[in-house]
Design a protein around this motif. Structure first.
Motif, PDB file in Angstrom:
ATOM      1  N   UNK A 392     -64.677   3.801  70.640  1.00 13.77           N
ATOM      2  CA  UNK A 392     -65.196   2.636  71.362  1.00 13.77           C
ATOM      3  C   UNK A 392     -66.716   2.646  71.420  1.00 13.77           C
ATOM      4  N   UNK A 393     -67.310   1.457  71.167  1.00 15.20           N
ATOM      5  CA  UNK A 393     -68.741   1.243  71.368  1.00 15.20           C
ATOM      6  C   UNK A 393     -68.960   0.817  72.824  1.00 15.20           C
ATOM      7  N   UNK A 394     -69.446   1.715  73.649  1.00  8.64           N
ATOM      8  CA  UNK A 394     -69.576   1.414  75.072  1.00  8.64           C
ATOM      9  C   UNK A 394     -70.778   0.538  75.380  1.00  8.64           C
ATOM     10  N   UNK A 395     -71.617   0.250  74.419  1.00 12.92           N
ATOM     11  CA  UNK A 395     -72.708  -0.697  74.638  1.00 12.92           C
ATOM     12  C   UNK A 395     -72.296  -2.122  74.276  1.00 12.92           C
ATOM     13  N   UNK A 396     -71.014  -2.306  73.968  1.00 17.37           N
ATOM     14  CA  UNK A 396     -70.486  -3.619  73.620  1.00 17.37           C
ATOM     15  C   UNK A 396     -69.385  -3.963  74.625  1.00 17.37           C
ATOM     16  N   UNK A 397     -69.626  -4.984  75.460  1.00 19.50           N
ATOM     17  CA  UNK A 397     -68.659  -5.316  76.514  1.00 19.50           C
ATOM     18  C   UNK A 397     -67.308  -5.716  75.947  1.00 19.50           C
ATOM     19  N   UNK A 398     -67.304  -6.408  74.824  1.00 19.97           N
ATOM     20  CA  UNK A 398     -66.033  -6.828  74.242  1.00 19.97           C
ATOM     21  C   UNK A 398     -65.222  -5.615  73.782  1.00 19.97           C
ATOM     22  N   UNK A 399     -65.913  -4.607  73.238  1.00 21.20           N
ATOM     23  CA  UNK A 399     -65.228  -3.385  72.826  1.00 21.20           C
ATOM     24  C   UNK A 399     -64.659  -2.648  74.034  1.00 21.20           C
ATOM     25  N   UNK A 400     -65.401  -2.642  75.155  1.00 20.94           N
ATOM     26  CA  UNK A 400     -64.904  -1.997  76.364  1.00 20.94           C
ATOM     27  C   UNK A 400     -63.687  -2.744  76.905  1.00 20.94           C
ATOM     28  N   UNK A 401     -63.721  -4.061  76.861  1.00 22.02           N
ATOM     29  CA  UNK A 401     -62.566  -4.831  77.292  1.00 22.02           C
ATOM     30  C   UNK A 401     -61.351  -4.593  76.419  1.00 22.02           C
ATOM     31  N   UNK A 402     -61.581  -4.442  75.124  1.00 21.77           N
ATOM     32  CA  UNK A 402     -60.481  -4.140  74.198  1.00 21.77           C
ATOM     33  C   UNK A 402     -59.867  -2.781  74.532  1.00 21.77           C
ATOM     34  N   UNK A 403     -60.727  -1.803  74.870  1.00 19.22           N
ATOM     35  CA  UNK A 403     -60.221  -0.487  75.273  1.00 19.22           C
ATOM     36  C   UNK A 403     -59.385  -0.602  76.536  1.00 19.22           C
ATOM     37  N   UNK A 404     -59.859  -1.407  77.516  1.00 19.95           N
ATOM     38  CA  UNK A 404     -59.096  -1.573  78.756  1.00 19.95           C
ATOM     39  C   UNK A 404     -57.730  -2.184  78.475  1.00 19.95           C
ATOM     40  N   UNK A 405     -57.658  -3.140  77.550  1.00 18.90           N
ATOM     41  CA  UNK A 405     -56.374  -3.750  77.197  1.00 18.90           C
ATOM     42  C   UNK A 405     -55.430  -2.708  76.588  1.00 18.90           C
ATOM     43  N   UNK A 406     -55.935  -1.889  75.717  1.00 16.23           N
ATOM     44  CA  UNK A 406     -55.098  -0.895  75.056  1.00 16.23           C
ATOM     45  C   UNK A 406     -54.564   0.125  76.066  1.00 16.23           C
ATOM     46  N   UNK A 407     -55.442   0.572  76.977  1.00 16.76           N
ATOM     47  CA  UNK A 407     -55.003   1.542  77.976  1.00 16.76           C
ATOM     48  C   UNK A 407     -53.968   0.938  78.918  1.00 16.76           C
ATOM     49  N   UNK A 408     -54.149  -0.348  79.259  1.00 15.43           N
ATOM     50  CA  UNK A 408     -53.191  -0.997  80.160  1.00 15.43           C
ATOM     51  C   UNK A 408     -51.836  -1.144  79.481  1.00 15.43           C
ATOM     52  N   UNK A 409     -51.829  -1.531  78.211  1.00 18.04           N
ATOM     53  CA  UNK A 409     -50.547  -1.677  77.503  1.00 18.04           C
ATOM     54  C   UNK A 409     -49.840  -0.333  77.344  1.00 18.04           C
ATOM     55  N   UNK A 410     -50.613   0.738  77.249  1.00 20.08           N
ATOM     56  CA  UNK A 410     -50.010   2.070  77.137  1.00 20.08           C
ATOM     57  C   UNK A 410     -49.418   2.530  78.467  1.00 20.08           C
ATOM     58  N   UNK A 411     -49.892   1.951  79.585  1.00 13.29           N
ATOM     59  CA  UNK A 411     -49.370   2.327  80.895  1.00 13.29           C
ATOM     60  C   UNK A 411     -50.290   3.184  81.719  1.00 13.29           C
ATOM     61  N   UNK A 412     -51.544   3.365  81.270  1.00 12.97           N
ATOM     62  CA  UNK A 412     -52.474   4.216  82.004  1.00 12.97           C
ATOM     63  C   UNK A 412     -52.829   3.600  83.347  1.00 12.97           C
ATOM     64  N   UNK A 413     -53.082   2.278  83.365  1.00 10.96           N
ATOM     65  CA  UNK A 413     -53.425   1.609  84.625  1.00 10.96           C
ATOM     66  C   UNK A 413     -52.310   1.777  85.652  1.00 10.96           C
TER      67      UNK A 413
END
Length: 484
Positions: A392-413
């Motif tokens: 993940x590129x943490x200086x890119x908000x869209x990339x951070x949002x994409x990471x959040x989506x992936x973690x949520x779908x995996x069940x981390x949230x």
């Protein structure tokens, strides 16, 4: 002068994966032609391969660092980056690979045998591969992963049919020089041989190899003398031959006590390769006793006296002289017979057709545990979450949002909520620690915004830690509300 090196520490590093490319196709009258960023190339592996023309680890002694090629980044126009070239390191037959803790990873025996010592990093996906119905023109790409980096220990265990053991100056090197075409160093002082010498012997129709191991002394199995450095070269020998100096003038030594002392060391030594090639421990190998230097009259008489005692143990006994070459013919044929008997009992396995079976890897699992170093914090562990964070590129908000989506779908949230994580709790995944924001909706389709941005990251209304601390100080009358 060439050196014989049989143990080295090798630092290997696989190639890094190339970054993906975030590009949008543009041409006249088509300002937004869609994402066309290519994927990054995978990093190269570091591979160890057995080569019959290599006989020592000398190259790794002078060049202990090995690095494979890295993958190239992707480019626009759906052009993927070039794959990193693998680095193939040639090692001698009989090389054992251990990790830094001394655990055996692989035993490389047989020409062409290979082992991947370090795997290259994956290349990052370009934005063309990340496009979906909800995110048609991603403004980001995934980063390439670092390649594996390891410290390995390479040990060479000679592959020979017959191993010659004996006290220093027993005549082992001289025997090898007359049985084969090998020319080891020979001198009239102890420990002349500092490296194992291999010789090829032709006896009738049988060809076998003989290893001259440096002289052993009592305590060799515990590291005295050169014992531990070279006892491992006997581990693969099918037959062990005691070479006894019958002409020694040292007090307290005679052929029987010499053999008994070395037998005790062989029994005490524990090979690292248990059951290597089905040979078992050194104490179980067939034995031959070679009474050397019988060209000396007193030595010949002593050999005649002790030969019956060794014969009672069931060991073949041969009286020879490496100088006059007396008895060598009978010895070579007897050794050839023992080697042929071993080969008949242990026929080589027929070469098998290579079968490729994909290995099922469960990468969906993860775990969430309390952070012992951070009160109220949590640590997320798992193959997928840790890889996603590295990409993940943490200086890119869209990339951070994409990471959040992936973690949520995996069940981390959901797991963080289940374990009672509070808003703002520090959550660590891999090498990255961030504040958990449960108010941010993740794992659901979002209204697309500008490339490289995510509107969800701008909607956080939670009071930060600094603001809460300031409000507390105001309530206690320590500062005014308009003061910082």
């Amino acid at each position: 002068m060439s050196k014989f090196i049989d143990r080295v520490v090798l630092h290997v590093r696989a190639g890094k994966g190339g970054h993906g490319c975030a590009s949008v196709h543009r041409e006249k009258f088509k300002p937004l032609g869609g994402p066309d960023g290519g994927n990054g190339g995978n990093g190269g592996d570091v591979i160890l391969e057995v080569d019959s023309n290599v006989h020592t680890l000398l190259d790794f002694h002078f060049h202990p660092h090995a690095k494979a090629g890295s993958g190239k980044p992707g480019e626009g126009g759906h052009r993927d980056g070039k794959q990193g070239g693998p680095l193939v390191l040639k090692v001698p037959d009989g090389t054992v690979v251990l990790d830094k803790d001394g655990e055996i990873l692989v035993d490389l025996v047989g020409a062409g045998n290979r082992y991947t010592a370090a795997h290259g990093g994956r290349g990052g996906l370009g934005n063309a591969a990340l496009a979906s119905k909800a995110r048609k023109a991603p403004g980001f790409a995934l980063l390439g992963e670092e390649g594996e980096e390891k410290d390995l220990v390479l040990e060479l265990k000679s592959v020979a049919d017959v191993g010659l053991v004996g006290f220093p100056s027993a005549g082992k090197s001289s025997l090898v020089s007359v049985l084969s075409a090998a020319k080891p160093k020979i001198a009239d002082y102890p420990f002349t041989t500092l490296v194992p010498n291999l010789g090829v012997v032709l006896s009738g129709d049988t060809t076998f190899t003989v290893a001259d191991v440096p002289g052993l002394i009592p305590g060799a199995s515990e590291g005295r003398g050169l014992g531990l450095d070279f006892l491992r070269h006997l581990e693969r020998c099918a037959v062990l031959a005691h070479v006894v100096d019958c002409a020694t003038l040292e007090p307290g030594r005679d052929p029987v006590t010499d053999v008994d002392a070395l037998e005790a060391e062989l029994a005490a030594y524990r090979p690292a390769l248990r059951g290597d090639a089905g040979l078992g421990d050194l104490a179980d190998r067939p034995r031959v006793v070679i009474l050397n230097k019988t060209d000396v009259p007193d030595a010949a008489e002593l050999a005649e006296m002790v030969a019956p005692e060794f014969a009672e143990r069931g060991w073949p006994v041969f009286e020879i002289s490496a100088v006059s070459r007396a008895g060598l013919r009978e010895l070579s044929f007897a050794l050839a017979d023992l080697v042929m008997r071993y080969r008949e009992d242990h026929p080589p396995e027929a070469p098998k057709r290579p079968v490729i079976r994909p290995i099922a890897v469960d990468e969906t699992g993860f775990s969430v545990i309390a952070d012992p170093q951070e009160p109220g914090g949590f640590i997320v562990r798992g193959t997928r979450p840790e890889r996603w964070v590295r990409q993940t590129q943490f200086d890119n908000d869209e990339a951070v949002g994409y990471l959040a989506d992936r973690l949520a779908r995996l069940g981390v949230e959901a797991e963080l909520v289940k374990q009672g994580a509070e808003p703002g709790a520090p959550v660590t995944i891999g090498d990255v620690t961030f504040d958990w924001e449960p108010q941010i909706s993740a794992g659901v389709d979002q209204v697309p915004t500008g490339r490289g941005t995510d509107v969800r990251l701008e909607q956080n209304e939670r009071v930060g830690a600094a603001e809460r601390k300031h409000a507390s100080r105001v309530r206690r009358g320590l500062v005014r509300a308009d003061e910082e």
